[in-house]
Design an enzyme around this catalytic site. Structure first.
Site, PDB file in Angstrom:
ATOM      1  N   GLY A 290       0.854  -1.513  -0.068  1.00 12.17           N
ATOM      2  CA  GLY A 290      -0.073   0.291   0.250  1.00 12.17           C
ATOM      3  C   GLY A 290       0.607   0.867   0.245  1.00 12.17           C
ATOM      4  CB  SER A 291       2.848   3.068  -1.389  1.00 16.62           C
ATOM      5  OG  SER A 291       3.113   1.876  -2.619  1.00 16.62           O
TER       6      SER A 291
END
Length: 240
Positions: free
Chosen positions: A197-198
């Site tokens: 997640g980013s």
């Protein structure tokens, strides 16, 4: 018999084409998930089978599909898979050294279900790489661009300097960069990975016109975000 073997090999080849390879960075994580699943299966025989979903998810997360990248001077392709979360003008992070005036900024938010391989938005020479420690806020927030842990690259292309920033998120705790300063890179080539997640931001010249809009899905190495050589007027978009 030879005909049967030929048919079998054809089927195997077809199946292989449908299987997306795993990036080498994920092998250790997949192995760890398998060990955990084996232990859970032994300690919790009734519900341990549920833990076998973990190595499947980890393998899915680290998938590394091939991409077909359009190559032409002026094209800026998406550095990541995900949802376009911002299109507008903003002052780039100071470590990029791109000045204190607003530039066109396009942000791509990656959920845990997106491909997390980062690809070069343009061809050129990597002029600068700067790692900046920071917080781990939700990468979808505006302030994540300035407050979160990040790794910033400046690529010197034939169309000018392009800023690309890998940003850690609420779950992402590790940013990987596979390239070094001074290297030449081709648009669409893999240059990094962010775990779990980013967000990835792109900064181009202020007078550039975005070819995407907020809410749109982008495919890393394929979706054209900007055409710096085009005189096309700003596009309008319709949600249906």
């Amino acid at each position: 018999m030879p005909h049967q073997e030929s048919s079998f090999m054809s089927i195997v080849a077809s199946i292989r084409k449908q299987i997306t390879p795993i990036h080498p960075e994920g092998f250790l994580f997949v192995a760890g998930a398998v060990v955990l699943a084996l232990a859970a299966d032994w300690l919790l025989p009734r519900v341990g089978w549920i833990f076998w979903l973990l190595p499947l998810f980890v393998a899915y997360f680290f998938r590394d599909p091939k991409r077909v990248t359009p190559l032409r001077e002026g094209l800026v392709v998406s550095p990541a898979d995900g949802r376009v979360s911002f299109v507008g003008h903003a002052v780039p992070p100071p470590e990029l050294g791109l000045g204190d005036q607003p530039m066109l900024m396009i942000s791509i938010f990656l959920s845990v279900f997106d491909v997390h391989i980062n690809r070069a938005p343009v061809s050129g020479r990597i002029r600068k790489i700067v790692y900046t420690p920071g917080l781990f806020l939700n990468a979808d927030l505006d302030k994540a661009s300035k407050d979160n842990e990040r790794n910033s690259l400046v690529i010197e292309s034939s169309s000018g300097l392009i800023g690309c920033v890998q940003i850690a998120g609420l779950i992402a705790r590790r940013i990987l960069c596979f390239v070094k300063e001074g290297e030449e890179i081709t648009a669409g080539a893999r240059f990094g990975l962010i775990r779990f997640g980013s967000r990835t931001d792109i900064y181009v010249s202020a007078d550039a016109r975005a070819l995407v809009t907020e809410g749109q899905r982008a495919i890393g190495g394929e979706t054209v975000l900007v055409d710096l050589k085009s005189s096309e007027p700003q596009r309008n978009f319709r949600l249906d």
